[in-house]
Enzyme design. Structure first.
Site, PDB file in Angstrom:
ATOM      1  N   ARG A  88      18.455  16.759   9.640  1.00 23.50           N
ATOM      2  CA  ARG A  88      17.405  15.968   8.307  1.00 23.50           C
ATOM      3  C   ARG A  88      16.135  16.137   8.439  1.00 23.50           C
ATOM      4  O   ARG A  88      15.456  15.565   7.564  1.00 23.50           O
ATOM      5  CB  ARG A  88      18.282  14.797   7.962  1.00 23.50           C
ATOM      6  CG  ARG A  88      19.845  14.879   7.333  1.00 23.50           C
ATOM      7  CD  ARG A  88      20.553  13.616   7.450  1.00 23.50           C
ATOM      8  NE  ARG A  88      20.896  13.414   8.586  1.00 23.50           N
ATOM      9  CZ  ARG A  88      21.951  12.215   9.037  1.00 23.50           C
ATOM     10  NH1 ARG A  88      22.240  11.426   8.058  1.00 23.50           N
ATOM     11  NH2 ARG A  88      22.378  12.187  10.347  1.00 23.50           N
ATOM     12  N   ASN A 100     -32.992   7.363  31.809  1.00 25.59           N
ATOM     13  CA  ASN A 100     -33.116   7.439  30.385  1.00 25.59           C
ATOM     14  C   ASN A 100     -33.016   8.857  29.727  1.00 25.59           C
ATOM     15  O   ASN A 100     -33.893   9.827  30.331  1.00 25.59           O
ATOM     16  CB  ASN A 100     -34.287   6.819  29.947  1.00 25.59           C
ATOM     17  CG  ASN A 100     -34.555   6.664  28.255  1.00 25.59           C
ATOM     18  OD1 ASN A 100     -34.032   5.742  27.606  1.00 25.59           O
ATOM     19  ND2 ASN A 100     -35.246   7.591  27.764  1.00 25.59           N
ATOM     20  N   GLY A 107      29.907  15.693  17.697  1.00 26.56           N
ATOM     21  CA  GLY A 107      30.076  14.171  16.965  1.00 26.56           C
ATOM     22  C   GLY A 107      29.819  13.201  18.234  1.00 26.56           C
ATOM     23  O   GLY A 107      29.711  13.638  19.480  1.00 26.56           O
TER      24      GLY A 107
HETATM   25  C1  UD1 Z   1      25.857   7.145  13.642  1.00 26.43           C
HETATM   26  C2  UD1 Z   1      27.373   6.574  13.266  1.00 26.43           C
HETATM   27  C3  UD1 Z   1      27.321   5.426  12.006  1.00 26.43           C
HETATM   28  C4  UD1 Z   1      26.081   4.536  12.206  1.00 26.43           C
HETATM   29  C5  UD1 Z   1      24.650   5.414  12.306  1.00 26.43           C
HETATM   30  C6  UD1 Z   1      23.775   4.146  12.759  1.00 26.43           C
HETATM   31  C7  UD1 Z   1      28.905   7.768  14.221  1.00 26.43           C
HETATM   32  C8  UD1 Z   1      29.955   8.828  13.699  1.00 26.43           C
HETATM   33  N1  UD1 Z   1      28.233   7.429  13.320  1.00 26.43           N
HETATM   34  O1  UD1 Z   1      25.718   7.866  12.254  1.00 26.43           O
HETATM   35  O2  UD1 Z   1      28.507   4.763  12.124  1.00 26.43           O
HETATM   36  O3  UD1 Z   1      25.941   3.594  11.051  1.00 26.43           O
HETATM   37  O4  UD1 Z   1      24.776   6.249  13.379  1.00 26.43           O
HETATM   38  O5  UD1 Z   1      22.577   4.916  12.923  1.00 26.43           O
HETATM   39  O6  UD1 Z   1      28.952   7.442  15.204  1.00 26.43           O
HETATM   40  N2  UD1 Z   1      24.517  12.611  18.509  1.00 26.43           N
HETATM   41  C9  UD1 Z   1      24.989  13.323  19.781  1.00 26.43           C
HETATM   42  N3  UD1 Z   1      26.015  14.450  19.887  1.00 26.43           N
HETATM   43  C10 UD1 Z   1      26.631  14.529  18.479  1.00 26.43           C
HETATM   44  C11 UD1 Z   1      26.061  14.033  17.439  1.00 26.43           C
HETATM   45  C12 UD1 Z   1      25.330  12.900  17.413  1.00 26.43           C
HETATM   46  O7  UD1 Z   1      24.252  13.172  20.975  1.00 26.43           O
HETATM   47  O8  UD1 Z   1      27.325  15.455  18.668  1.00 26.43           O
HETATM   48  C13 UD1 Z   1      23.447  11.708  18.890  1.00 26.43           C
HETATM   49  C14 UD1 Z   1      22.379  12.060  17.673  1.00 26.43           C
HETATM   50  O9  UD1 Z   1      21.254  12.593  18.759  1.00 26.43           O
HETATM   51  C15 UD1 Z   1      21.543  10.562  17.588  1.00 26.43           C
HETATM   52  C16 UD1 Z   1      22.976   9.774  17.466  1.00 26.43           C
HETATM   53  O10 UD1 Z   1      24.005  10.367  18.201  1.00 26.43           O
HETATM   54  O11 UD1 Z   1      20.829  10.298  18.417  1.00 26.43           O
HETATM   55  C17 UD1 Z   1      23.483   9.227  16.077  1.00 26.43           C
HETATM   56  O12 UD1 Z   1      23.755  10.658  15.671  1.00 26.43           O
HETATM   57  P1  UD1 Z   1      23.469  10.740  13.962  1.00 26.43           P
HETATM   58  O13 UD1 Z   1      23.869  12.054  13.318  1.00 26.43           O
HETATM   59  O14 UD1 Z   1      22.133  10.300  13.839  1.00 26.43           O
HETATM   60  O15 UD1 Z   1      24.487   9.807  13.434  1.00 26.43           O
HETATM   61  P2  UD1 Z   1      24.568   9.136  11.896  1.00 26.43           P
HETATM   62  O16 UD1 Z   1      25.156   9.807  10.964  1.00 26.43           O
HETATM   63  O17 UD1 Z   1      23.203   8.526  11.626  1.00 26.43           O
HETATM   64 CA    CA Z   2      21.492   8.540  12.691  1.00 24.16          CA
END
Ligand code: UD1
Ligand code: CA
Length: 456
Positions: free
Chosen positions: A15, A376, A78
């Site tokens: 995003r 200077n 995830g």
């Molecule tokens: C996540 C939470 C959500 C919470 C929100 C808070 C989950 C499923 N959801 O959603 O409940 O309200 O954060 O900000 O946990 N990442 C990995 N590997 C992956 C996917 C993500 O390392 O496979 C890391 C990303 O780099 C990021 C963090 O995990 O730093 C969160 O991932 P993101 O995709 O932003 O999760 P949200 O949809 O925000």
């Molecule tokens: Ca997030």
């Protein structure tokens, strides 16, 4: 009890629409992931493991100075899968693991400490950190039973109509008992709207295993996550306000809190006054009683007591006390300016030292030079430090008076107590106590205009 932390930082951050991995985007001049790591260290957690995947090399490079270990998540399936990828790191450990996302840089150490204390003293196997948001869009919702106990977390995309109305959200930060977490990880699946392994499902899994689950609610600001450029700018604004407030509390005057951009690691001493439009970056230190008029950028520099700077750029340099800089000066890396120096308008100084009480008042370039005290520089002096191939050094002693529009062709030495006539091009050493004149002598041809018939 033993404590460690997993920082989830393997996601791409679709995003954000960026070529860079999300967690190395900067907030107040510091990468989000480094904010998170630094907060954890301040919360007395030494052992930090960062889970990397997308742009792994870039994240490693950005965090290289932080002394952390890494787990690799080859494919981003995830947040739960990310934690599974840290299994080797967690195996054989006993105690508390804090899990945080690398995209939420506003958490503060008191809160982390408070949550760990709650978790450990209450003997919980998992503690989630929640907050209430006016607009919970995108966040996982906290579903509680009729007694108010946490039942589960449901991701936004998996929520039904009623769950969407819940405003208590998952911050993405947890404390786990390491053994219980490892037990739960094996039971995760990806039967959900995004076909991902959600870390959030662990809560229901552990609950079903009869483990004690706790929840701590914290101020929403601390939990804000960055998924888009708009959220990046919202978080930046909150962080900026916090930083500026801290400096004001410590005794600096900031004329306009919304238009002053101070990096997270900048130090400012009391009775310094900062006008709008200043950008202070990196490990800059501004000592007592300085005035930074509008629009200065200062990076990784030390500005000593009582300095005035106006509309100027100072990079990786040191400015002595009571010196004035600008307007419109450019001080480039590795320069060291003495005390009571004047660096005036349209002056550029590069990789040079300038002694105390020297004046470089206007339109001058000084590069690769060592300049003494009480000198200077006349208007328009140029140190000619580059011959097209190599940079050469110029040495100027104390008490030199350099006339306007002088060229100092490097390498060259100008010794103590000397004068250089205006308009000279100096190519040879100027000996102590002498005057150097290096220009054609003036010739006046009397009556020339009339003889040529050019008079009007
Ligand atoms: C996540 C939470 C959500 C919470 C929100 C808070 C989950 C499923 N959801 O959603 O409940 O309200 O954060 O900000 O946990 N990442 C990995 N590997 C992956 C996917 C993500 O390392 O496979 C890391 C990303 O780099 C990021 C963090 O995990 O730093 C969160 O991932 P993101 O995709 O932003 O999760 P949200 O949809 O925000
Ligand atoms: Ca997030």
């Amino acid at each position: 009890m033993y404590k460690c932390v997993l920082v989830l930082a393997a996601g791409k951050g679709k995003r954000m629409k960026s070529d860079l991995p999300k967690v190395i985007h900067k907030v107040c001049g510091k990468e989000m992931v480094n904010h998170v790591i630094d907060i954890m260290r301040k919360s007395d957690i030494e052992d930090v493991n960062v889970i990397i995947g997308k742009g792994a090399d870039l994240v490693k490079e950005a965090t290289a100075s932080r002394d952390v270990s890494y787990s690799l998540q080859g494919e981003q399936l995830g947040t739960g899968h990310a934690v599974i990828c840290a299994r080797d790191y967690l195996e054989n450990k006993d105690g508390t693991v804090v899990i945080v996302t690398g995209d939420a840089p506003l958490m503060v150490e008191e809160t982390i400490k408070k949550c760990i204390k709650f978790h450990e003293e209450g003997n919980y196997k998992a503690t989630l950190i929640t907050s209430k948001l006016d607009d919970p869009t995108g966040y996982g919702r906290i579903v509680r039973d009729t007694n108010g106990n946490v039942k589960k977390i449901v991701e936004h995309k998996d929520c039904d109509k009623d769950e969407l109305k819940i405003t208590e959200v998952n911050s993405g930060m947890f404390c786990f008992d390491i053994k219980s977490l490892l037990d739960g990880l094996g039971k995760l699946d990806n039967n959900n709207a995004q076909s991902e392994y959600y870390l959030t499902d662990i809560i229901q899994i552990l609950k079903d295993l009869g483990k004690k689950i706790g929840a701590v609610s914290v101020d929403f600001e601390e939990t804000l996550g960055v998924n888009s450029r708009e959220q990046l700018s919202q978080v930046e604004k909150i962080m900026r306000t916090r930083i500026n407030r801290k400096h004001m509390e410590n005794g600096a005057t900031i004329i306009d809190l919304n238009c002053t951009y101070i990096g997270a690691d900048v130090q400012i001493e009391r009775d310094t006054i900062i006008y709008p439009g200043n950008v202070l970056q990196g490990n800059t230190v501004i000592k007592e009683g300085c005035i930074l008029y509008a629009n200065c950028r200062i990076l990784d520099s030390i500005i000593n007591e009582g300095v005035t700077v106006e509309n100027s750029v100072i990079l990786e340099s040191c400015i002595g006390s009571n010196t004035t800089v600008g307007p419109f000066a450019y001080i480039r890396p590795e320069s060291s300016i003495g005390n009571n120096v004047r660096v005036g308008d349209f002056v550029e100084i590069k990789k040079s030292t300038i002694g105390n009480n020297t004046k470089v008042s206007h339109l001058t370039y000084i590069g690769d030079a060592q300049v003494g005290e009480n000198c200077n520089f006349g208007c328009g002096t140029v140190v000619v430090n580059y011959d097209g191939k190599t940079k050469h050094k110029t040495v100027i002693g104390n008490n030199s008076f350099i006339g306007c529009n002088t060229n100092l062709v490097s390498p060259v030495e100008v010794q103590d107590n000397t004068y250089i006539a205006a308009g000279s091009t100096i190519t040879e050493k100027v000996e102590k106590n002498s005057l150097a004149i290096a220009r054609a002598k003036q010739v006046n041809k009397e009556g020339w205009v009339i003889k040529k018939g050019l008079n009007k």
